[in-house]
Design a protein around this motif. Sequence first.
Motif, PDB file in Angstrom:
ATOM      1  N   ASN A   1      24.662   4.761  63.708  1.00  0.00           N
ATOM      2  CA  ASN A   1      25.512   5.219  64.809  1.00  0.00           C
ATOM      3  C   ASN A   1      26.574   6.141  64.222  1.00  0.00           C
ATOM      4  O   ASN A   1      26.511   6.515  63.077  1.00  0.00           O
ATOM      5  CB  ASN A   1      26.120   4.036  65.572  1.00  0.00           C
ATOM      6  CG  ASN A   1      27.001   3.170  64.698  1.00  0.00           C
ATOM      7  OD1 ASN A   1      27.564   3.630  63.715  1.00  0.00           O
ATOM      8  ND2 ASN A   1      27.120   1.904  65.063  1.00  0.00           N
TER       9      ASN A   1
ATOM     10  N   ALA B   1      29.677   5.446  63.716  1.00  0.00           N
ATOM     11  CA  ALA B   1      30.838   4.643  63.335  1.00  0.00           C
ATOM     12  C   ALA B   1      31.141   4.784  61.853  1.00  0.00           C
ATOM     13  O   ALA B   1      30.256   4.987  61.027  1.00  0.00           O
ATOM     14  CB  ALA B   1      30.588   3.179  63.666  1.00  0.00           C
TER      15      ALA B   1
ATOM     16  N   GLN C   1      34.991   5.955  65.541  1.00  0.00           N
ATOM     17  CA  GLN C   1      33.770   6.578  66.065  1.00  0.00           C
ATOM     18  C   GLN C   1      34.036   8.056  66.270  1.00  0.00           C
ATOM     19  O   GLN C   1      35.101   8.435  66.736  1.00  0.00           O
ATOM     20  CB  GLN C   1      33.317   5.915  67.365  1.00  0.00           C
ATOM     21  CG  GLN C   1      34.295   6.033  68.494  1.00  0.00           C
ATOM     22  CD  GLN C   1      33.898   5.224  69.714  1.00  0.00           C
ATOM     23  OE1 GLN C   1      33.084   4.326  69.628  1.00  0.00           O
ATOM     24  NE2 GLN C   1      34.483   5.551  70.849  1.00  0.00           N
TER      25      GLN C   1
ATOM     26  N   LYS D   1      30.631   6.442  72.796  1.00  0.00           N
ATOM     27  CA  LYS D   1      29.380   5.688  72.881  1.00  0.00           C
ATOM     28  C   LYS D   1      28.620   5.974  74.178  1.00  0.00           C
ATOM     29  O   LYS D   1      27.412   6.119  74.171  1.00  0.00           O
ATOM     30  CB  LYS D   1      29.701   4.193  72.804  1.00  0.00           C
ATOM     31  CG  LYS D   1      28.488   3.325  72.648  1.00  0.00           C
ATOM     32  CD  LYS D   1      28.781   1.831  72.681  1.00  0.00           C
ATOM     33  CE  LYS D   1      30.005   1.387  71.974  1.00  0.00           C
ATOM     34  NZ  LYS D   1      30.169  -0.070  71.970  1.00  0.00           N
TER      35      LYS D   1
END
Length: 198
Positions: free
Chosen positions: A13, A15, A35, A39
């Motif tokens: 992801n 992150a 992040q 998302k």
Amino acid sequence: DTINQTQNSNPNNNAKIITTTLRHFQNRQIRLQTQSREKHTGRLSMAGTLWEAGPVLADYVTNPACPLHSFRRMRVHADSDGNVVLPAHPPTTVVELGSGVGLASMAAAFLGCRVFGTDGALSSVELLNENFGRYDGEFNEGAKPKGLLLEWGDSEAVRELIERDLEGCFPDVVMASDVVYAHSAREELTKTIRELCP
């Protein structure tokens, strides 16, 4: 230097885990997830970034010489035997606007303040609560920070925050750092601050 940019990326992801130090709070190391993209939308995440003023505000809040009595009175200290002594005062209630990854909110919560970190994006609130959750057992009784959705300029959401979460009281402190990127947001931010601090 309040921030140590130790970063661990997760290739699955967007992150990153960063580590920062609260130097006025026993050099406490804090690991925060960030992040780079929202998302739910995939857009660039402003709130998911630890901006330069975040560690500065956290440092200010935990500094024993902080001029704000609301933070100074919450000072946690050790007695002559090295045992932690919690403040005898009712906790200071803090609302942070545009909390992002939550560093300043966590700093206030580690002092024993009752903290509500807010942000206008759902994925940012989720990130806030994930970061707060990493330290669940380390906050003083009743001082676990809470991440909440709050869009600036939304009077109904401010009323709900005051009535539901702040139990009908206004906060002792409203804080924010690095929150105005678009000048168009100033009016909404001002309105929200005025409603929280009438």
